[in-house]
Design an enzyme around this catalytic site. Structure first.
Site, PDB file in Angstrom:
ATOM      1  N   ASP A  50     106.689   8.344   0.649  1.00 33.77           N
ATOM      2  CA  ASP A  50     106.352   8.466   2.071  1.00 33.77           C
ATOM      3  C   ASP A  50     104.924   8.988   2.211  1.00 33.77           C
ATOM      4  O   ASP A  50     104.626  10.109   1.778  1.00 33.77           O
ATOM      5  CB  ASP A  50     107.317   9.454   2.753  1.00 33.77           C
ATOM      6  N   TYR A  55      97.261  11.791   5.888  1.00 35.37           N
ATOM      7  CA  TYR A  55      97.393  12.772   4.804  1.00 35.37           C
ATOM      8  C   TYR A  55      96.188  12.798   3.861  1.00 35.37           C
ATOM      9  O   TYR A  55      96.005  13.764   3.115  1.00 35.37           O
ATOM     10  CB  TYR A  55      98.654  12.502   3.959  1.00 35.37           C
ATOM     11  N   LYS A  84     101.853   5.381   7.790  1.00 40.02           N
ATOM     12  CA  LYS A  84     101.976   5.668   9.223  1.00 40.02           C
ATOM     13  C   LYS A  84     100.618   5.481   9.917  1.00 40.02           C
ATOM     14  O   LYS A  84      99.573   5.664   9.285  1.00 40.02           O
ATOM     15  CB  LYS A  84     102.440   7.122   9.450  1.00 40.02           C
ATOM     16  N   HIS A 115     103.124   7.246  13.924  1.00 41.32           N
ATOM     17  CA  HIS A 115     103.266   8.630  13.474  1.00 41.32           C
ATOM     18  C   HIS A 115     103.735   9.566  14.598  1.00 41.32           C
ATOM     19  O   HIS A 115     104.596  10.427  14.379  1.00 41.32           O
ATOM     20  CB  HIS A 115     101.914   9.107  12.906  1.00 41.32           C
TER      21      HIS A 115
HETATM   22  N1  LIG Z   1     106.214  12.263  10.250  1.00 42.35           N
HETATM   23  C1  LIG Z   1     105.681  13.460  10.324  1.00 42.35           C
HETATM   24  O1  LIG Z   1     105.090  13.846  11.345  1.00 42.35           O
HETATM   25  C2  LIG Z   1     105.791  14.383   9.141  1.00 42.35           C
HETATM   26  C3  LIG Z   1     105.535  15.760   9.313  1.00 42.35           C
HETATM   27  C4  LIG Z   1     105.684  16.596   8.202  1.00 42.35           C
HETATM   28  C5  LIG Z   1     106.065  16.067   6.971  1.00 42.35           C
HETATM   29  N2  LIG Z   1     106.281  14.712   6.822  1.00 42.35           N
HETATM   30  C6  LIG Z   1     106.681  14.129   5.507  1.00 42.35           C
HETATM   31  O2  LIG Z   1     107.723  14.914   4.929  1.00 42.35           O
HETATM   32  C7  LIG Z   1     107.293  15.426   3.657  1.00 42.35           C
HETATM   33  C8  LIG Z   1     107.919  16.763   3.370  1.00 42.35           C
HETATM   34  O3  LIG Z   1     107.736  17.689   4.408  1.00 42.35           O
HETATM   35  P1  LIG Z   1     106.884  19.021   4.225  1.00 42.35           P
HETATM   36  O4  LIG Z   1     105.701  18.659   3.462  1.00 42.35           O
HETATM   37  O5  LIG Z   1     106.696  19.627   5.543  1.00 42.35           O
HETATM   38  O6  LIG Z   1     107.747  19.948   3.377  1.00 42.35           O
HETATM   39  P2  LIG Z   1     109.085  20.403   2.608  1.00 42.35           P
HETATM   40  O7  LIG Z   1     109.465  19.386   1.594  1.00 42.35           O
HETATM   41  O8  LIG Z   1     110.106  20.896   3.579  1.00 42.35           O
HETATM   42  O9  LIG Z   1     108.470  21.704   1.916  1.00 42.35           O
HETATM   43  C9  LIG Z   1     107.580  21.651   0.851  1.00 42.35           C
HETATM   44  C10 LIG Z   1     107.110  23.060   0.545  1.00 42.35           C
HETATM   45  O10 LIG Z   1     108.234  23.861   0.143  1.00 42.35           O
HETATM   46  C11 LIG Z   1     107.964  24.432  -1.115  1.00 42.35           C
HETATM   47  N3  LIG Z   1     109.232  24.490  -1.877  1.00 42.35           N
HETATM   48  C12 LIG Z   1     110.112  23.479  -2.071  1.00 42.35           C
HETATM   49  N4  LIG Z   1     111.188  23.931  -2.762  1.00 42.35           N
HETATM   50  C13 LIG Z   1     110.967  25.231  -3.022  1.00 42.35           C
HETATM   51  C14 LIG Z   1     111.715  26.222  -3.699  1.00 42.35           C
HETATM   52  N5  LIG Z   1     112.898  25.961  -4.251  1.00 42.35           N
HETATM   53  N6  LIG Z   1     111.191  27.479  -3.786  1.00 42.35           N
HETATM   54  C15 LIG Z   1     109.980  27.765  -3.231  1.00 42.35           C
HETATM   55  N7  LIG Z   1     109.228  26.849  -2.567  1.00 42.35           N
HETATM   56  C16 LIG Z   1     109.719  25.593  -2.469  1.00 42.35           C
HETATM   57  C17 LIG Z   1     106.967  23.528  -1.785  1.00 42.35           C
HETATM   58  O11 LIG Z   1     106.255  24.296  -2.716  1.00 42.35           O
HETATM   59  P3  LIG Z   1     105.896  23.703  -4.176  1.00 42.35           P
HETATM   60  O12 LIG Z   1     104.772  22.769  -3.930  1.00 42.35           O
HETATM   61  O13 LIG Z   1     105.554  24.925  -4.930  1.00 42.35           O
HETATM   62  O14 LIG Z   1     107.134  23.011  -4.684  1.00 42.35           O
HETATM   63  C18 LIG Z   1     106.120  23.098  -0.589  1.00 42.35           C
HETATM   64  O15 LIG Z   1     105.169  24.095  -0.280  1.00 42.35           O
HETATM   65  C19 LIG Z   1     105.767  15.416   3.766  1.00 42.35           C
HETATM   66  O16 LIG Z   1     105.132  15.460   2.521  1.00 42.35           O
HETATM   67  C20 LIG Z   1     105.542  14.118   4.513  1.00 42.35           C
HETATM   68  O17 LIG Z   1     105.627  13.019   3.622  1.00 42.35           O
HETATM   69  C21 LIG Z   1     106.173  13.894   7.900  1.00 42.35           C
END
Ligand SMILES: NC(=O)c1ccc[n+]([C@@H]2O[C@H](COP(=O)([O-])OP(=O)(O)OC[C@H]3O[C@@H](n4cnc5c(N)ncnc54)[C@H](OP(=O)(O)O)[C@@H]3O)[C@@H](O)[C@H]2O)c1
Length: 326
Positions: A50, A55, A84, A115
């Site tokens: 994704d 990004y 997106k 997006h």
């Molecule tokens: N459509 C949209 O508007 C939108 C918005 C936001 C996100 N997204 C998509 O969704 C994806 C994921 O969402 P997100 O990036 O917000 O985050 P997420 O997957 O909820 O969180 C990632 C964060 O959590 C940490 N983490 C994960 N497991 C952990 C654990 N067991 N212990 C400690 N820390 C942990 C990771 O650190 P580490 O790096 O140390 O593992 C990272 O900093 C994005 O990359 C993107 O592709 C889309």
């Protein structure tokens, strides 16, 4: 259900399929690190990536894909790649997709999402992505709550899937029910296949999820552990279930979605974590309900970007525009 999340595939409303587990590619620090994250994920069995123009990581994903294809680890048709179109590119989604394809080094993407359903004031190259006036407020090309330019963007995405080979499917992201109801009568032919939203046990969105599921639109959950700091993995129930099933807390957070028919998009800069969170613990219905209750009783949204103000979502800190939908 299979015992590995990487083996689960869902059907889209246009007959195509999508792998349930997708790697998120927002970069925490250095976008170049995403190259190794993608290589690690694909070698571990992920088949869904994704990404988004916004990004700034597509170039590095492209490098990863080239290496994976050249080494024969995976073929293009075995992968599902989502990109997106950012709201500052609302007027020129084809240009945004062309830029993404060029950076990714691909002839087509499997899915393009709008997006956000708003129109930001970007130039012909979508610059700047977050235009601000002298008071620091976002500059829009129409009202984020009542404007209709976002419909033009969606219709242009429909043209892309209908008349070009660049895009296999189209979908939406950050659409509330009111925004989708505004779009619905204007859809020409291609219904969105997916709505990507923030979703985890702390953010109850049952009404939203049921609405889109009834429309035949799959929900893709972003920020499955609550983004930076991963607050969701610290929840006592998540920890208890991880212990019970002998898996990581991340696998519980992902299973919460996959077992209920939702795509999930975890992101990590930790290569070991990427590799090791592919199990699918078979949580019971009661356990899934218990997880749902966490957010039903104490809702918390972690992504509260300004471009989400006024578009019909609840619990958006700082939002001064959603009253339009009250
Ligand atoms: N459509 C949209 O508007 C939108 C918005 C936001 C996100 N997204 C998509 O969704 C994806 C994921 O969402 P997100 O990036 O917000 O985050 P997420 O997957 O909820 O969180 C990632 C964060 O959590 C940490 N983490 C994960 N497991 C952990 C654990 N067991 N212990 C400690 N820390 C942990 C990771 O650190 P580490 O790096 O140390 O593992 C990272 O900093 C994005 O990359 C993107 O592709 C889309």
């Amino acid at each position: 259900m299979p015992s590995l999340a990487t083996d689960v595939v869902f059907k889209l409303n246009n007959g195509k399929t999508i792998p349930a587990l997708g790697l998120g590619t927002v970069s925490a620090t250095d976008p170049r690190d995403v190259k190794d994250q993608v290589i690690t994920a694909v070698k571990a069995g992920y088949r869904h990536i994704d990404t988004a123009w916004y990004y700034g990581t597509e170039k590095y994903i492209g490098e990863a894909l080239k290496e994976l294809f050249d080494e024969g680890i995976v073929k293009r048709e075995e992968l599902f790649i989502t990109t997106k179109v950012w709201p500052s590119f609302w007027h020129s989604p084809e240009k945004s997709v062309d830029q993404s394809l060029q950076d990714l080094g691909l002839d087509y993407v499997d899915l393009v999402l709008q997006h956000w359903p708003v129109a930001l004031h970007g130039d012909e190259n979508g610059q700047p992505p977050a235009p601000k006036d002298k008071d620091g407020n976002l500059i829009y090309d129409d009202d984020p709550a009542t404007g209709t330019k976002f419909i033009e963007t969606y219709n242009k995405l429909e043209d892309l899937v209908e008349h070009t080979t660049k895009v296999k499917s189209i979908g939406i992201s950050n659409y509330s029910i009111p925004k989708y109801r505004t779009l619905l009568p204007h859809i020409k032919k291609h219904k969105p296949v997916v709505n990507q939203i923030e979703y985890h046990p702390q953010l109850p969105q049952q009404e939203l999820v049921e609405y889109f599921q009834n429309q035949g639109i799959l929900i893709a959950a972003y920020s499955p552990v609550g983004s930076d700091g991963a607050p969701v993995v610290k929840l006592p129930l998540i920890q208890k279930l991880a212990e019970k099933y002998g898996v990581s807390t991340n696998e519980i957070a992902d299973a919460y979605h996959i077992l209920q028919g939702r795509i999930v998009l975890p992101r990590s800069s930790n290569l070991q974590r990427i590799k090791s969170i592919i199990g699918l613990p078979q949580l019971t219905k009661e356990e899934l309900d218990e997880l749902y209750q966490i957010g039903a009783q104490n809702p918390k949204r972690y992504i509260t970007d300004e471009w989400g103000y006024g578009i019909g979502f609840k619990w958006w800190t700082g939002d001064t525009l959603s009253k339009v939908f009250d």
